[in-house]
Structures are given as structure tokens and as C-alpha cells.
Scaffold this active site. Structure first.
Site, mmCIF file in Angstrom:
data_model
loop_
_atom_site.group_PDB
_atom_site.id
_atom_site.type_symbol
_atom_site.label_atom_id
_atom_site.label_comp_id
_atom_site.label_asym_id
_atom_site.label_seq_id
_atom_site.Cartn_x
_atom_site.Cartn_y
_atom_site.Cartn_z
ATOM 1 N N TYR A 157 0.838 -1.213 0.000
ATOM 2 C CA TYR A 157 0.000 0.000 0.000
ATOM 3 C C TYR A 157 0.873 1.263 0.000
ATOM 4 O O TYR A 157 0.628 2.204 -0.755
ATOM 5 C CB TYR A 157 -0.891 -0.061 1.240
ATOM 6 C CG TYR A 157 -1.901 1.048 1.396
ATOM 7 C CD1 TYR A 157 -3.065 1.061 0.635
ATOM 8 C CD2 TYR A 157 -1.711 2.062 2.331
ATOM 9 C CE1 TYR A 157 -4.008 2.063 0.800
ATOM 10 C CE2 TYR A 157 -2.651 3.059 2.506
ATOM 11 C CZ TYR A 157 -3.795 3.060 1.745
ATOM 12 O OH TYR A 157 -4.737 4.052 1.917
ATOM 13 N N LYS A 161 1.032 4.161 -2.771
ATOM 14 C CA LYS A 161 0.671 5.539 -2.403
ATOM 15 C C LYS A 161 1.834 6.503 -2.634
ATOM 16 O O LYS A 161 1.625 7.649 -3.025
ATOM 17 C CB LYS A 161 0.190 5.586 -0.954
ATOM 18 C CG LYS A 161 -1.149 4.879 -0.730
ATOM 19 C CD LYS A 161 -2.257 5.505 -1.579
ATOM 20 C CE LYS A 161 -3.629 4.945 -1.267
ATOM 21 N NZ LYS A 161 -4.677 5.499 -2.149
HETATM 22 P P1 NDP Z 1 -13.535 2.415 1.424
HETATM 23 O O1 NDP Z 1 -13.075 1.002 1.532
HETATM 24 O O2 NDP Z 1 -14.468 2.954 2.455
HETATM 25 O O3 NDP Z 1 -14.179 2.668 -0.039
HETATM 26 C C1 NDP Z 1 -13.477 2.252 -1.173
HETATM 27 C C2 NDP Z 1 -14.195 2.715 -2.418
HETATM 28 O O4 NDP Z 1 -13.391 2.353 -3.552
HETATM 29 C C3 NDP Z 1 -15.544 2.049 -2.625
HETATM 30 O O5 NDP Z 1 -16.391 2.969 -3.273
HETATM 31 C C4 NDP Z 1 -15.214 0.875 -3.560
HETATM 32 O O6 NDP Z 1 -16.318 0.450 -4.361
HETATM 33 C C5 NDP Z 1 -14.162 1.529 -4.438
HETATM 34 N N1 NDP Z 1 -13.264 0.599 -5.102
HETATM 35 C C6 NDP Z 1 -12.406 -0.296 -4.557
HETATM 36 N N2 NDP Z 1 -11.750 -0.952 -5.516
HETATM 37 C C7 NDP Z 1 -12.195 -0.472 -6.713
HETATM 38 C C8 NDP Z 1 -11.907 -0.754 -8.073
HETATM 39 N N3 NDP Z 1 -10.995 -1.681 -8.430
HETATM 40 N N4 NDP Z 1 -12.577 -0.066 -9.032
HETATM 41 C C9 NDP Z 1 -13.493 0.868 -8.706
HETATM 42 N N5 NDP Z 1 -13.809 1.185 -7.429
HETATM 43 C C10 NDP Z 1 -13.164 0.518 -6.452
HETATM 44 O O7 NDP Z 1 -12.181 3.290 1.364
HETATM 45 P P2 NDP Z 1 -11.879 4.760 1.927
HETATM 46 O O8 NDP Z 1 -12.995 5.669 1.638
HETATM 47 O O9 NDP Z 1 -11.383 4.632 3.319
HETATM 48 O O10 NDP Z 1 -10.604 5.136 1.039
HETATM 49 C C11 NDP Z 1 -10.709 5.924 -0.139
HETATM 50 C C12 NDP Z 1 -9.325 6.306 -0.592
HETATM 51 O O11 NDP Z 1 -8.650 7.020 0.443
HETATM 52 C C13 NDP Z 1 -8.429 5.107 -0.931
HETATM 53 O O12 NDP Z 1 -7.602 5.420 -2.029
HETATM 54 C C14 NDP Z 1 -7.596 4.940 0.327
HETATM 55 O O13 NDP Z 1 -6.379 4.314 0.070
HETATM 56 C C15 NDP Z 1 -7.414 6.400 0.730
HETATM 57 N N6 NDP Z 1 -7.068 6.599 2.123
HETATM 58 C C16 NDP Z 1 -7.913 6.203 3.130
HETATM 59 C C17 NDP Z 1 -7.562 6.407 4.440
HETATM 60 C C18 NDP Z 1 -8.434 6.016 5.581
HETATM 61 O O14 NDP Z 1 -7.976 6.165 6.726
HETATM 62 N N7 NDP Z 1 -9.653 5.553 5.376
HETATM 63 C C19 NDP Z 1 -6.284 7.039 4.795
HETATM 64 C C20 NDP Z 1 -5.492 7.429 3.674
HETATM 65 C C21 NDP Z 1 -5.876 7.211 2.389
HETATM 66 P P3 NDP Z 1 -17.115 -0.932 -3.992
HETATM 67 O O15 NDP Z 1 -17.660 -0.751 -2.613
HETATM 68 O O16 NDP Z 1 -18.160 -1.036 -5.042
HETATM 69 O O17 NDP Z 1 -16.060 -2.016 -4.066
#
Ligand code: NDP
Length: 250
Positions: A157, A161
Site C-alpha cells: 500500500y 501511495k
Molecule cells: P472504502 O473502503 O471505504 O471505499 C473504497 C471505495 O473504492 C468504494 O467505493 C469501492 O467500491 C471503491 N473501489 C475499490 N476498488 C475499486 C476498483 N478496483 N474499481 C473501482 N472502485 C473501487 O475506502 P476509503 O474511503 O477509506 O478510502 C478511499 C481512498 O482514500 C483510498 O484510495 C484509500 O487508500 C485512501 N485513504 C484512506 C484512508 C483512511 O484512513 N480511510 C487514509 C489514507 C488514504 P465498492 O464498494 O463497489 O467495491
């Protein structure tokens, strides 16, 4: 200061849940038409669209796996056929497959690289064509503080990132002359399903490292993204903005 994006069309990958949902809602609140992309959870995507419409905004949900080139082609074709433009791309879709390096399987590495890095590459390349024609665009890539400071158990990851940051700077340099900006936003620990797996003890230990004394909310991240999509950020490109409660100070 008021952000108005009435004429703009925004695509938020992984816009159906968590941080992506808050970004989609925030962009829609400025008047932008928002495409909520998701991979598998149609119910969550429909809920996000319904919440935007209930607030008077415009949104549609489109399924596509960003790691799959054919899906990405179909996604962009669909957006361009429906709306004729794409002004704002938020590369937010992301997954984790956490495990210590010695136990990391090839599949753990590949899955994270495919969604978090290849997906972002495929979507950025597809968005640059219409943005270049329009000579206007905003690309906002969601990275993580883990890409800046590393984290035991997240080598895959963190590599993806950190890669996003170098990617963003390079594309920003390539495309700046067309008035297209490319920036990254690095959330700290944000309360979503991605971090729901943390135990109470782990959360407590984490909060101790955060000067603002709390985990972040998806809205904390969405505000930075919406600012970067706006005219107020017209002269900002190639930067990484942390939304992390002060966890990492650069
Ligand atoms: P969630 O797991 O809550 O949501 C992930 C989202 O991404 C969902 O809408 C999911 O859709 C979608 N998704 C996953 N894989 C795919 C794919 N291959 N194609 C299209 N859509 C996809 O994640 P977060 O909201 O927590 O994270 C969002 C972003 O922020 C990510 O990039 C994460 O790395 C980053 N981030 C998050 C942090 C945190 O603390 N939460 C901290 C730092 C960065 P579906 O449900 O349909 O699979």
C-alpha cells in the site's frame, strides 16, 4: 469565498462509500454533475446518488473496475456520451491487503498495485484526452500519509501511495501548459470501512500521534479536494496536501 462548479462534470472513482462518497457529495454541492464510480456495491452507489439528488444535486452511478482497462474504456465512453465532457477526475478508489513483508503473497502485492496505481494510471490517461481538448482540467489523486512515512504491514500500500505522489508530479509537469492541474491529497487515519478493522487499542495508540487528537472524517478530506477542483486552486499543481490532523508535518 464560494465555490461554484455548475458547468463542470466530475468523476469520482470509488465514489460510492467512505471518503469517495463525501467527495462526490461535496463536489455536487457546488453544482457540479458527479459520476459516482464503484466496483461492486451497487446499493452503496445508489445511496450516494440518492443523497446527492435529495440535496438538489446531479449524480449518476457507473460500475467499473478501475484496474481493468476495458472497464475504464467503457466508463469514460459512457461519461463522454452522456455529458460530452469531463472536467474533474478524482482518483480515489483504493484497497488494502495488509500483511507483514515476509508473509506477503504475490496476489496481495498485485491487487493493491492494480487498483491503487494501475487504476489511477488508466483513468488519468483516459481523462487527459478530453481535458486537453478543453484546455482545462483538474486531477486530484488520493494518496495517504502512509506513502510519506511508511507503515509496518503496508509495504504494498505504501509503495502504491508513494508512487501516486511521483506520478502526480510528473503528469503535472507534462500537462501544465494546457491549464490542467494535478495534485495529490494525503489523508491521515480517516473513519471509514477501510479503517474499521482497527482494534480499540490501535485506535487509541493512533490518536496519541495526532496533534488534533482525533481520527479524520471523510468530510475533512472532501473539503481539500473540492478546493483543489475550484478556480481558487488554479495556480496550484504538483503538490501533495495532507489532511491528517497534523500527523505528518512537512
Ligand atoms: P472504502 O473502503 O471505504 O471505499 C473504497 C471505495 O473504492 C468504494 O467505493 C469501492 O467500491 C471503491 N473501489 C475499490 N476498488 C475499486 C476498483 N478496483 N474499481 C473501482 N472502485 C473501487 O475506502 P476509503 O474511503 O477509506 O478510502 C478511499 C481512498 O482514500 C483510498 O484510495 C484509500 O487508500 C485512501 N485513504 C484512506 C484512508 C483512511 O484512513 N480511510 C487514509 C489514507 C488514504 P465498492 O464498494 O463497489 O467495491
Amino acid at each position: 469565498m464560494q465555490i461554484r462548479l455548475e458547468e463542470r462534470v466530475a468523476l469520482v472513482t470509488g465514489g460510492s462509500r467512505g471518503i469517495g462518497r463525501a467527495i462526490a457529495q461535496s463536489l455536487a454541492s457546488t453544482g457540479a454533475t458527479v459520476v459516482v464510480n464503484f466496483r461492486g456495491n451497487q446499493v452503496a452507489a445508489d445511496e450516494t446518488v440518492a443523497s446527492i439528488e435529495a440535496a438538489g444535486g446531479k449524480a449518476v452511478a457507473i460500475q467499473a473496475d478501475v484496474a481493468n482497462a476495458e472497464d475504464v474504456d467503457r466508463l469514460f465512453k459512457d461519461v463522454l456520451e452522456r455529458f460530452g465532457r469531463i472536467d474533474i477526475l478524482v482518483n480515489n478508489a483504493g484497497i488494502t491487503r495488509d500483511t507483514l513483508m515476509l508473509r506477503m503473497k504475490d496476489e496481495d502485492w498485485d491487487a493493491v498495485m492494480d487498483t491503487n496505481l494501475r487504476g489511477l494510471f488508466l483513468c488519468t490517461r483516459a481523462a487527459l484526452r478530453p481535458m486537453t481538448r478543453a484546455r482545462w482540467g483538474r486531477i486530484i489523486n488520493i494518496t495517504s500519509v502512509v506513502g510519506l512515512m511508511g507503515n509496518a504491514g503496508q509495504a504494498n500500500y505504501a509503495a502504491a501511495k508513494a508512487g501516486i505522489i511521483g506520478f502526480s508530479k510528473s503528469v503535472a509537469r507534462e500537462i501544465g501548459s494546457r491549464s490542467i492541474t494535478v495534485n495529490a491529497v494525503a489523508p491521515g487515519f480517516i473513519d471509514t470501512e477501510l479503517t474499521a478493522v482497527l482494534s480499540a487499542d490501535m485506535r487509541e495508540a493512533l490518536v496519541k500521534q495526532i496533534p488534533l487528537g482525533r481520527l479524520g472524517t471523510p468530510e475533512d478530506v472532501a473539503g481539500v479536494v473540492t478546493f483543489l477542483a475550484s478556480e481558487y486552486a488554479a495556480y496550484i499543481t504538483g503538490q501533495t496536501f495532507n489532511s491528517d490532523g497534523g500527523m505528518v508535518m512537512q
